[in-house]
Design a protein around this motif. Structure first.
Motif, PDB file in Angstrom:
ATOM      1  N   THR A 132       0.621  -1.083   0.106  1.00 43.34           N
ATOM      2  CA  THR A 132      -0.159  -0.015   0.020  1.00 43.34           C
ATOM      3  C   THR A 132       0.846   1.373  -0.022  1.00 43.34           C
ATOM      4  O   THR A 132       2.206   1.012   0.089  1.00 43.34           O
ATOM      5  N   PHE A 133       0.204   2.340  -0.083  1.00 42.92           N
ATOM      6  CA  PHE A 133       1.049   3.732  -0.133  1.00 42.92           C
ATOM      7  C   PHE A 133       1.465   4.173   1.043  1.00 42.92           C
ATOM      8  O   PHE A 133       2.018   5.017   1.144  1.00 42.92           O
ATOM      9  N   GLY A 134       0.935   3.544   2.132  1.00 43.34           N
ATOM     10  CA  GLY A 134       1.181   3.937   3.488  1.00 43.34           C
ATOM     11  C   GLY A 134       2.619   4.352   3.666  1.00 43.34           C
ATOM     12  O   GLY A 134       2.881   5.412   4.699  1.00 43.34           O
ATOM     13  N   ALA A 135       3.512   3.811   3.520  1.00 39.28           N
ATOM     14  CA  ALA A 135       5.046   3.923   3.593  1.00 39.28           C
ATOM     15  C   ALA A 135       5.765   4.603   2.492  1.00 39.28           C
ATOM     16  O   ALA A 135       6.930   4.428   2.501  1.00 39.28           O
ATOM     17  N   TYR A 136       5.082   5.345   1.729  1.00 42.30           N
ATOM     18  CA  TYR A 136       5.770   6.090   0.683  1.00 42.30           C
ATOM     19  C   TYR A 136       5.402   7.212   0.343  1.00 42.30           C
ATOM     20  O   TYR A 136       4.275   7.696   0.534  1.00 42.30           O
ATOM     21  N   ALA A 137       6.300   8.063  -0.321  1.00 43.17           N
ATOM     22  CA  ALA A 137       5.811   9.486  -0.847  1.00 43.17           C
ATOM     23  C   ALA A 137       5.424   9.143  -2.030  1.00 43.17           C
ATOM     24  O   ALA A 137       5.722   8.106  -2.808  1.00 43.17           O
ATOM     25  N   ILE A 138       4.530   9.825  -2.640  1.00 43.87           N
ATOM     26  CA  ILE A 138       3.663   9.689  -3.756  1.00 43.87           C
ATOM     27  C   ILE A 138       3.898  10.824  -4.915  1.00 43.87           C
ATOM     28  O   ILE A 138       3.603  11.890  -4.123  1.00 43.87           O
ATOM     29  N   GLY A 139       3.824  10.638  -5.674  1.00 40.99           N
ATOM     30  CA  GLY A 139       3.939  11.884  -6.791  1.00 40.99           C
ATOM     31  C   GLY A 139       3.118  11.597  -8.064  1.00 40.99           C
ATOM     32  O   GLY A 139       3.356  10.430  -8.475  1.00 40.99           O
ATOM     33  N   TRP A 140       2.729  12.537  -8.833  1.00 40.97           N
ATOM     34  CA  TRP A 140       2.361  12.633 -10.192  1.00 40.97           C
ATOM     35  C   TRP A 140       3.368  13.219 -11.009  1.00 40.97           C
ATOM     36  O   TRP A 140       3.688  14.559 -10.601  1.00 40.97           O
ATOM     37  N   PHE A 141       3.514  12.912 -12.080  1.00 41.56           N
ATOM     38  CA  PHE A 141       4.382  13.705 -12.890  1.00 41.56           C
ATOM     39  C   PHE A 141       3.868  13.523 -14.414  1.00 41.56           C
ATOM     40  O   PHE A 141       3.216  12.763 -14.818  1.00 41.56           O
ATOM     41  N   ARG A 142       4.632  14.546 -15.181  1.00 38.64           N
ATOM     42  CA  ARG A 142       4.099  14.335 -16.584  1.00 38.64           C
ATOM     43  C   ARG A 142       5.377  14.654 -17.517  1.00 38.64           C
ATOM     44  O   ARG A 142       6.161  15.435 -17.049  1.00 38.64           O
ATOM     45  N   GLN A 143       5.094  14.129 -18.540  1.00 35.88           N
ATOM     46  CA  GLN A 143       6.371  14.772 -19.660  1.00 35.88           C
ATOM     47  C   GLN A 143       5.688  14.921 -21.071  1.00 35.88           C
ATOM     48  O   GLN A 143       5.010  13.947 -21.659  1.00 35.88           O
TER      49      GLN A 143
END
Length: 127
Positions: A28-39
């Motif tokens: 799960t995402f609980g132990a992570y930094a999360i990001g959205w990126f684009r190119q």
């Protein structure tokens, strides 16, 4: 490490909306930094919106504030709501995670080498 899959991209007219999703498997995402990126074609990748692992900090690219909103929908799903889309928003959108403790802005402006990436989903804004 999480495996990430983005979905929800497609063709939309200017002024339209899309909701992208990023689903994680293997945890799960609980132990992570999360990001959205684009190119975008011919351009460098840029951070769109990120949240730190601690969840204390969030960051959205200034030019996208008010139009792009990142949210956690479930333990293993995050989304990117995009409204009033413009042709310049055309790009491949990626989600990424890292277990590192770093600010949301740092994640968005310089994702670490430890980051895991999805395969991307293409967004095309055109009339």
């Amino acid at each position: 490490q999480l495996q990430l899959v983005e979905s929800g991209g497609g063709l939309v007219q200017p002024g339209g909306s899309l909701r992208l999703s990023c689903s994680a498997s293997g945890g799960t995402f609980g132990a992570y930094a999360i990001g959205w990126f684009r190119q975008a074609p011919g351009k460098e990748r840029e951070g769109v919106s990120c949240i730190s692992r601690s969840r204390y900090t969030e960051y959205t690219l200034d030019s996208l504030k008010g139009r792009f909103t990142m949210s956690r929908d479930a333990e293993n799903t995050v989304s990117l709501e995009m409204i009033n889309l413009r042709p310049e928003d055309t790009a491949v959108y990626y989600c990424a995670v890292t277990p590192q403790f770093m600010s949301a802005q740092a994640m968005c402006t310089g994702p670490p080498a430890s980051a895991s990436w999805g395969q991307g989903t293409h967004v095309s804004v055109s009339s």
